[in-house]
Scaffold this active site. Structure first.
Site, PDB file in Angstrom:
ATOM      1  N   LYS A 213       0.711  -1.109   0.105  1.00  0.00           N
ATOM      2  CA  LYS A 213       0.103   0.184  -0.046  1.00  0.00           C
ATOM      3  C   LYS A 213       0.836   1.179  -0.201  1.00  0.00           C
ATOM      4  O   LYS A 213       2.182   1.368   0.416  1.00  0.00           O
ATOM      5  CB  LYS A 213      -1.063   0.026   1.128  1.00  0.00           C
ATOM      6  CG  LYS A 213      -2.283  -1.113   0.869  1.00  0.00           C
ATOM      7  CD  LYS A 213      -3.246  -0.873   1.864  1.00  0.00           C
ATOM      8  CE  LYS A 213      -4.470  -1.955   1.309  1.00  0.00           C
ATOM      9  NZ  LYS A 213      -5.440  -1.860   2.430  1.00  0.00           N
ATOM     10  N   ARG A 253      -3.852 -10.183   4.441  1.00  0.00           N
ATOM     11  CA  ARG A 253      -4.306 -10.160   3.095  1.00  0.00           C
ATOM     12  C   ARG A 253      -3.116  -9.610   2.211  1.00  0.00           C
ATOM     13  O   ARG A 253      -2.574  -8.444   2.276  1.00  0.00           O
ATOM     14  CB  ARG A 253      -5.569  -9.174   2.885  1.00  0.00           C
ATOM     15  CG  ARG A 253      -6.113  -9.083   1.543  1.00  0.00           C
ATOM     16  CD  ARG A 253      -7.181  -8.232   1.229  1.00  0.00           C
ATOM     17  NE  ARG A 253      -7.890  -8.145   0.132  1.00  0.00           N
ATOM     18  CZ  ARG A 253      -7.428  -7.179  -0.687  1.00  0.00           C
ATOM     19  NH1 ARG A 253      -6.425  -6.384  -0.630  1.00  0.00           N
ATOM     20  NH2 ARG A 253      -7.839  -7.298  -1.990  1.00  0.00           N
TER      21      ARG A 253
HETATM   22  N1  HH2 Z   1      -7.503  -3.769   0.578  1.00  0.00           N
HETATM   23  C1  HH2 Z   1      -7.772  -3.448  -0.639  1.00  0.00           C
HETATM   24  C2  HH2 Z   1      -9.059  -4.327  -1.164  1.00  0.00           C
HETATM   25  N2  HH2 Z   1      -9.612  -5.069  -0.312  1.00  0.00           N
HETATM   26  N3  HH2 Z   1      -9.894  -6.022   1.840  1.00  0.00           N
HETATM   27  C3  HH2 Z   1      -9.814  -6.023   2.901  1.00  0.00           C
HETATM   28  N4  HH2 Z   1     -10.585  -6.960   3.916  1.00  0.00           N
HETATM   29  N5  HH2 Z   1      -8.674  -5.329   3.710  1.00  0.00           N
HETATM   30  C4  HH2 Z   1      -7.802  -4.492   2.823  1.00  0.00           C
HETATM   31  O1  HH2 Z   1      -6.989  -3.939   3.426  1.00  0.00           O
HETATM   32  C5  HH2 Z   1      -8.319  -4.471   1.554  1.00  0.00           C
HETATM   33  C6  HH2 Z   1      -9.318  -5.127   0.856  1.00  0.00           C
HETATM   34  C7  HH2 Z   1      -7.077  -2.546  -1.482  1.00  0.00           C
HETATM   35  O2  HH2 Z   1      -6.018  -3.425  -2.199  1.00  0.00           O
HETATM   36  P1  HH2 Z   1      -5.941  -4.027  -3.516  1.00  0.00           P
HETATM   37  O3  HH2 Z   1      -7.044  -5.189  -3.632  1.00  0.00           O
HETATM   38  O4  HH2 Z   1      -4.674  -4.567  -3.625  1.00  0.00           O
HETATM   39  O5  HH2 Z   1      -6.193  -3.037  -4.665  1.00  0.00           O
HETATM   40  P2  HH2 Z   1      -7.576  -2.264  -5.234  1.00  0.00           P
HETATM   41  O6  HH2 Z   1      -8.498  -2.014  -4.316  1.00  0.00           O
HETATM   42  O7  HH2 Z   1      -6.793  -1.127  -6.145  1.00  0.00           O
HETATM   43  O8  HH2 Z   1      -7.860  -3.273  -6.243  1.00  0.00           O
END
Ligand code: HH2
Length: 287
Positions: A213, A253
């Site tokens: 992040k 995660r």
């Molecule tokens: N962070 C993201 C998405 N989903 N779910 C949970 N439970 N906790 C988190 O910290 C979380 C999440 C954001 O990360 P990412 O999926 O890698 O990116 P994007 O939202 O750009 O798809």
């Protein structure tokens, strides 16, 4: 009172590792890489081979400024992937839309990963587990000067309240997640990590997602002040995942599953207070 019944990890010595699979064109780290369903499924199986206990399939980016997608488009992205992976691994669906959560559970997902912390009625209806993540605002607005009087207490109280409601509605597996980066400054993120014990003390099992992040990029900025790019955030991702596990998180995660599984095993062994490491002998190279 919490009555959590999270899934047991493949290895009882460690906490759970949830692997991230974004079937999106615009996710901040892996956007566009797994948009093709076959490639997404292959990537999911790679995460399984690396040791992921759960593969978290998402069809809409939640990064700051992300554009909303329709339910139809989200379903088109995630359903074939959920269906193909669920015979091989536990699948969670990362969505804020009730219709997507329902359809994904119908296709084989057993956990609803809900960054809006509002879909517990759907989880209750479908008999799925539920992750309640804290966020402030929506992806379009959430980083516009977020403020809290006491970020740890406010996040804990909201999550505990939602978890109680979900339990009362009959959801059998409930996780809470502080939502690192969702309507939080760098300092808020660090305060939440440092104060994770407060979330753990609620008794609900805790998930933490710091992987790659933006705040890790800022903390790892080079001499020119530019944040470290996403592919150079593994040290911070591992350090924060390890820290969270050591403070009592039951799941992390992550994008980098193999490395995190190694770290989780080490934390698990240390927490168990057992110095023995099974087959590893002191004669092995580098021991
Ligand atoms: N962070 C993201 C998405 N989903 N779910 C949970 N439970 N906790 C988190 O910290 C979380 C999440 C954001 O990360 P990412 O999926 O890698 O990116 P994007 O939202 O750009 O798809």
């Amino acid at each position: 009172m919490p009555d959590p019944s999270p899934a047991a990890p493949a290895d009882p010595d460690r906490a759970l590792v949830m692997g991230i699979l974004n079937v999106t064109p615009d996710s901040f780290s892996d956007g566009g890489r797994w948009l093709d369903p076959d490639r997404a499924v292959a990537r999911g199986l790679e995460l399984v081979a690396e040791g992921a206990d759960i593969v978290d399939v998402g069809g809409e980016s939640t990064r700051p400024g992300a554009v909303e997608v329709s339910a139809d488009e989200e379903l088109r992205r995630v359903l074939p992937v959920v269906g193909a992976l669920s015979p091989h691994v536990r699948v969670s669906i990362d969505t804020t839309k009730a219709s997507v959560a329902e359809a994904a559970v119908g296709a084989g997902a057993t956990l609803v990963n809900d960054v809006s912390a509002s879909l517990w009625p759907v989880a209750a209806d479908c008999g799925a587990g539920w992750v309640a993540m804290h966020r402030r605002g929506t992806p379009a607005t959430m980083q516009d000067d977020p403020r809290y009087d006491d970020v740890v207490a406010e996040v804990r109280d909201l999550l505990a309240d939602r978890a109680e409601q979900a339990a009362a509605a009959g959801v059998g597996e409930i996780w809470i997640d502080p939502g690192i980066g969702f309507g939080k400054t760098l300092d808020h993120n660090l305060e939440l990590l440092a104060g994770l014990d407060a979330l753990v003390a609620t008794g609900w099992p805790v998930v933490v997602g710091t992987s790659r992040k933006g705040f890790l990029g800022v903390l790892a900025a080079g001499p020119d002040g530019a944040p470290a790019p996403v592919d150079q955030r593994l040290p911070g991702s591992l350090a924060t995942a390890t820290y969270a596990l050591q403070r009592g998180a039951g799941m992390v995660r992550v994008h980098d599953v193999a490395a995190t599984v190694q770290a989780a095993l080490l934390v698990g062994r240390l927490q168990a207070g057992a110095p023995g490491t099974g087959s590893t002998s002191e004669t092995e190279e580098g021991s």
